[in-house]
Design a protein around this motif. Structure first.
Motif, short mmCIF file in Angstrom:
data_model
loop_
_atom_site.label_atom_id
_atom_site.label_comp_id
_atom_site.label_asym_id
_atom_site.label_seq_id
_atom_site.Cartn_x
_atom_site.Cartn_y
_atom_site.Cartn_z
N ARG B 25 12.92 3.33 -0.38
CA ARG B 25 14.25 3.52 -0.98
C ARG B 25 14.27 4.75 -1.86
NH1 ARG B 25 13.50 -2.63 -2.75
NH2 ARG B 25 13.51 -3.50 -0.65
N ALA B 26 15.46 5.27 -2.06
CA ALA B 26 15.63 6.48 -2.86
C ALA B 26 15.11 6.26 -4.28
CB ALA B 26 17.10 6.88 -2.91
N GLY B 27 14.37 7.22 -4.80
CA GLY B 27 13.93 7.20 -6.18
C GLY B 27 12.71 6.36 -6.47
N GLU B 28 12.12 5.74 -5.45
CA GLU B 28 10.95 4.91 -5.75
C GLU B 28 9.65 5.63 -5.39
OE1 GLU B 28 11.05 1.24 -3.63
OE2 GLU B 28 10.67 2.13 -1.68
N VAL B 29 8.57 5.15 -6.03
CA VAL B 29 7.24 5.59 -5.61
C VAL B 29 6.71 4.52 -4.68
CG1 VAL B 29 4.89 6.12 -6.34
CG2 VAL B 29 6.82 6.84 -7.76
N PHE B 30 6.48 4.93 -3.45
CA PHE B 30 6.04 3.99 -2.41
C PHE B 30 4.59 4.31 -2.08
CE2 PHE B 30 5.49 2.61 1.97
CZ PHE B 30 6.14 1.39 1.99
N ALA B 31 3.72 3.32 -2.20
CA ALA B 31 2.31 3.57 -1.89
C ALA B 31 1.95 2.95 -0.55
CB ALA B 31 1.41 3.00 -2.99
N PHE B 32 1.29 3.74 0.27
CA PHE B 32 0.91 3.31 1.61
C PHE B 32 -0.61 3.17 1.61
CE2 PHE B 32 0.90 4.47 6.35
CZ PHE B 32 1.26 3.19 6.71
N LEU B 33 -1.08 1.93 1.74
CA LEU B 33 -2.51 1.66 1.57
C LEU B 33 -3.13 1.21 2.88
CD1 LEU B 33 -2.14 -0.68 -1.54
CD2 LEU B 33 -2.50 1.78 -1.55
N GLY B 34 -4.42 1.47 2.97
CA GLY B 34 -5.14 0.97 4.13
C GLY B 34 -6.48 1.64 4.24
N PRO B 35 -7.44 0.98 4.90
CA PRO B 35 -8.77 1.58 5.07
C PRO B 35 -8.69 2.82 5.95
CG PRO B 35 -8.70 -0.69 5.93
CD PRO B 35 -7.31 -0.32 5.57
N ASN B 36 -9.76 3.63 5.91
CA ASN B 36 -9.81 4.80 6.79
C ASN B 36 -9.73 4.34 8.24
OD1 ASN B 36 -10.06 6.57 4.68
ND2 ASN B 36 -12.30 6.48 4.69
N GLY B 37 -8.96 5.04 9.04
CA GLY B 37 -8.87 4.70 10.45
C GLY B 37 -7.88 3.58 10.75
N ALA B 38 -7.12 3.16 9.74
CA ALA B 38 -6.17 2.06 9.97
C ALA B 38 -4.86 2.55 10.53
CB ALA B 38 -5.93 1.30 8.66
N GLY B 39 -4.67 3.88 10.58
CA GLY B 39 -3.41 4.41 11.10
C GLY B 39 -2.52 5.02 10.02
N LYS B 40 -3.08 5.15 8.81
CA LYS B 40 -2.29 5.72 7.70
C LYS B 40 -1.79 7.12 8.02
CE LYS B 40 -4.94 5.81 4.06
NZ LYS B 40 -6.23 5.19 4.13
N THR B 41 -2.76 8.02 8.27
CA THR B 41 -2.40 9.43 8.45
C THR B 41 -1.50 9.62 9.66
OG1 THR B 41 -4.37 10.17 7.30
CG2 THR B 41 -3.33 11.75 8.77
N ALA B 198 2.90 -0.81 0.82
CA ALA B 198 2.72 -1.40 2.14
C ALA B 198 1.24 -1.26 2.47
CB ALA B 198 3.57 -0.70 3.18
N ILE B 199 0.68 -2.29 3.06
CA ILE B 199 -0.73 -2.24 3.44
C ILE B 199 -0.81 -2.25 4.96
CG2 ILE B 199 -2.95 -3.43 3.32
CD1 ILE B 199 -2.05 -4.58 0.62
N VAL B 206 0.42 -5.31 7.18
CA VAL B 206 0.08 -6.71 6.91
C VAL B 206 0.74 -7.20 5.63
CG1 VAL B 206 -2.05 -6.79 8.24
CG2 VAL B 206 -2.12 -5.93 5.91
N ALA B 207 1.28 -6.31 4.82
CA ALA B 207 2.01 -6.75 3.62
C ALA B 207 2.87 -5.61 3.15
CB ALA B 207 1.04 -7.17 2.52
N GLN B 208 4.03 -5.92 2.58
CA GLN B 208 4.91 -4.90 2.06
C GLN B 208 5.73 -5.50 0.93
OE1 GLN B 208 7.78 -1.37 3.84
NE2 GLN B 208 7.16 -2.97 5.19
N GLY B 209 5.79 -4.81 -0.21
CA GLY B 209 6.57 -5.33 -1.33
C GLY B 209 6.08 -4.75 -2.64
N PRO B 210 6.66 -5.19 -3.77
CA PRO B 210 6.17 -4.73 -5.07
C PRO B 210 4.73 -5.18 -5.26
CG PRO B 210 8.31 -5.81 -5.27
CD PRO B 210 7.81 -6.08 -3.89
N PRO B 211 3.89 -4.38 -5.93
CA PRO B 211 2.46 -4.70 -6.03
C PRO B 211 2.21 -6.10 -6.59
CG PRO B 211 2.92 -2.60 -7.11
CD PRO B 211 4.23 -3.11 -6.61
N GLY B 212 3.05 -6.53 -7.55
CA GLY B 212 2.82 -7.83 -8.17
C GLY B 212 3.22 -9.01 -7.30
N GLU B 213 3.96 -8.74 -6.26
CA GLU B 213 4.51 -9.86 -5.48
C GLU B 213 3.87 -10.03 -4.11
OE1 GLU B 213 8.75 -9.52 -5.23
OE2 GLU B 213 8.94 -9.18 -7.40
N LEU B 214 2.80 -9.28 -3.86
CA LEU B 214 2.17 -9.42 -2.55
C LEU B 214 1.44 -10.75 -2.49
CD1 LEU B 214 0.86 -5.92 -1.56
CD2 LEU B 214 3.04 -7.01 -1.10
N GLY B 215 1.63 -11.45 -1.39
CA GLY B 215 1.14 -12.82 -1.27
C GLY B 215 -0.35 -12.92 -0.99
N GLY B 216 -0.73 -14.04 -0.41
CA GLY B 216 -2.13 -14.25 -0.09
C GLY B 216 -2.78 -15.19 -1.09
#
Lengths: 257, 296
Positions: B25-41, B198-199, B206-216
């Motif tokens: 969304r506009a104006g947010e800092v969005f972090a895209f996480l994942g191990p090397n080779g997971a398809g991030k780049t 997003a992870i 496998v997960a997407q949302g605010p850092p504090g609200e990720l399930g598991g």
């Protein structure tokens, strides 16, 4: 027009960068002058009968102008493009609004400018130190050789950069291409007495034709404008082939990206 | 700002990205996480317009990145994972060169100031330290005054103080109203900076949302303390989730009530709960649980 302004700025930054690069300055700009000083000083007073009794010092000026055109356009461009590609500068530029034609025109024009500057220096050194005079009526032939040669070898520089795998290989590959060709193309010494097969081999490649076209303008036996259309056509054909290869295979990113 | 659905990309028959959905969304800092080779780049480069995709839909600033235009490029800033600008130009020259590509660039002096390179502005790029080069990378992405900034692992290889500096810079981008798409494998970085994360694992989100609200399962608080001497685990008022070398871990959803029971029990029985601490669920726990293959 912003494209034109950006292209002009590319010429400027590309030129600044080249002039601060010690390898590009020494091998591209200084070495041809040093060669002229050495060769003309040592062998300058002989005459070459096969070339209409031309003085050796006169012979070296067009030969080294040809070498200078190749080193400032082909050699410097190819090596620089590989370095920029492998360091992901090209990839990064591709992600900006920099128009691709402005980038290409900027790099090529900068190289062309250096080729002109070097040619002027070589002609001046030849004239002042060794009394090599440029016959007035063949000046258009020299200018034409400079134009066609620079354009063709810029295209070949873009083409060859895409065939070089990495930064470390770049100087080695480029020198492996140009050094033997300089020797068999009559840049360092006349090859009129060389075996026919060697001259035929040299005639396949563009450096000999560029050197011949320029040399013709300096030979005492030349009459008229002295423009060697066939030689220039061969150089231009190589340039066109380079353009096609560059258009098909030029890479903006390191392999696999 | 960015919306992608069902993104797919294969290399030589191997699927690197298998249907990725993202919403930034506009104006947010969005972090895209994942191990090397997971398809991030691969995913990021599809969104940046560097790669084409085999399937799915993508819109970045309303434009399909398969057809990047100059106008679109001028609204986006990109910091690649690794790139070294021309070594023979100075910082100022490099920034001025890039500024010239954009219709409405920021003044070079302002950008140099903002990334903390004011003292090195006239140094050649080749003479900068690794951290300074990285800051120049960020500066080059900002000089065109973009609406959206892609940062691919901006702090990898930084020392702790340089990382802090980079974090402040990224936080400042949010203040300026920029949207930031941050790729990282540092969880603390995402936790500190991101509004949403997003992870990605094996090419899938496998997960997407605010850092504090990720399930598991790990999204639980942990109460830790040392088991008092002479006390057996069975004597405790709560059942330990884990007990090793007298180190007790009790996982709970809400810590208040269990903590009260535990401390009341300790006071009444005269036990000292050495090293008592309550651990908030961290993004790292969630991340590790979601990205580690079963049995690992």
């Amino acid at each position: 027009m912003s494209e034109l302004r950006i292209a002009m700025e590319q010429v400027r930054y590309s030129t600044i960068s080249t002039l601060r690069n010690p390898a590009a300055v020494f091998f591209g700009l200084m070495l041809p002058v040093v060669f002229l000083l050495i060769f003309a000083t040592i062998f300058g007073n002989e005459t070459i009968e096969a070339r209409g009794g031309i003085k050796t010092s006169t012979y070296y000026v067009p030969g080294l102008v040809a070498l200078g055109i190749v080193s400032t356009t082909f050699v410097n461009l190819a090596i620089t493009l590989v370095v920029l590609r492998e360091n992901r500068v090209l990839k990064r530029l591709r992600g900006t609004p920099l128009p691709v034609p402005a980038f290409i025109a900027g790099r090529a024009s900068s190289a062309f400018g250096m080729a002109i500057a070097l040619t002027v220096v070589l002609l001046a050194v030849g004239r002042l130190a060794y009394g090599v005079s440029l016959p007035g009526n063949t000046i258009p032939a020299v200018v034409l050789g400079l134009l066609v040669g620079s354009a063709a070898f810029c295209c070949l520089g873009f083409a060859v950069s895409s065939l070089i795998p990495n930064e470390d290989a770049a100087p080695a590959v480029i020198n492996a291409i140009v050094l033997p060709l300089y020797f068999i193309s009559g840049v360092f010494f006349p090859t009129d007495d060389a075996p026919a097969w060697l001259n035929n081999l040299a005639s396949v490649f563009p450096i000999k034709h560029l050197a011949e076209a320029l040399l013709n303008a300096f030979e005492p036996s030349t009459t008229g404008a002295g423009i060697e259309w066939v030689d220039l056509a061969v150089v231009a054909a190589w340039g066109l082939a380079g353009l096609v290869v560059a258009a098909l295979s030029f890479r903006w990113t390191p392999k696999g990206e | 700002m960015i919306s992608a659905s069902g993104l797919r990309k294969s290399y030589g028959g191997v699927e690197a990205v298998k249907g990725v959905d993202l919403e930034v969304r506009a104006g947010e800092v969005f972090a895209f996480l994942g191990p090397n080779g997971a398809g991030k780049t691969t995913t990021v480069e599809i969104l940046e317009g560097y790669r084409d995709r085999d399937g799915g839909e993508a819109r970045v600033l309303g434009v399909d990145p398969v057809h990047p235009t100059r106008r679109w490029r001028s609204r986006i800033g990109i910091v690649l994972q690794s790139s070294k600008p021309d070594a023979y130009l100075t910082v100022r020259e490099t920034l001025a060169e890039y500024a010239g590509f954009y219709p409405e660039p920021r003044p070079v002096n302002e950008i140099v100031e903002r990334v903390g390179l004011a003292d090195s502005a006239d140094k050649r790029v080749g003479k900068l330290s690794g951290g300074q080069q990285r800051r120049l990378d960020v500066a080059l992405a900002l000089v065109g005054d973009p609406e959206l900034v892609f940062l691919d692992e901006p702090t990898t290889g930084f020392d702790p103080s340089a990382r802090r500096g980079a974090w402040e810079l990224i936080a400042a981008l949010r203040e300026l109203g920029k949207t930031v798409f941050l790729t990282t494998h540092y969880m603390d970085e995402a936790q500190e900076l991101a509004d949403r994360v997003a992870i990605i694992r094996d090419g899938e989100i496998v997960a997407q949302g605010p850092p504090g609200e990720l399930g598991g399962r790990s999204a639980r608080h942990r109460i830790r303390f040392l088991l008092p001497r002479g006390v057996a685990a069975a004597d405790l008022p709560l059942r330990p989730t884990d007990l090793r070398d007298r180190r007790v871990v009790i996982e709970v959803e809400r810590p208040l009530e269990p903590l009260n029971r535990l401390t009341t029990w300790a006071i009444e029985n005269g036990h000292d709960l050495t090293d008592l601490e309550v651990e908030r669920p961290s993004l790292e726990d969630v991340y590790l649980e979601l990205t580690e293959a079963p049995g690992e």
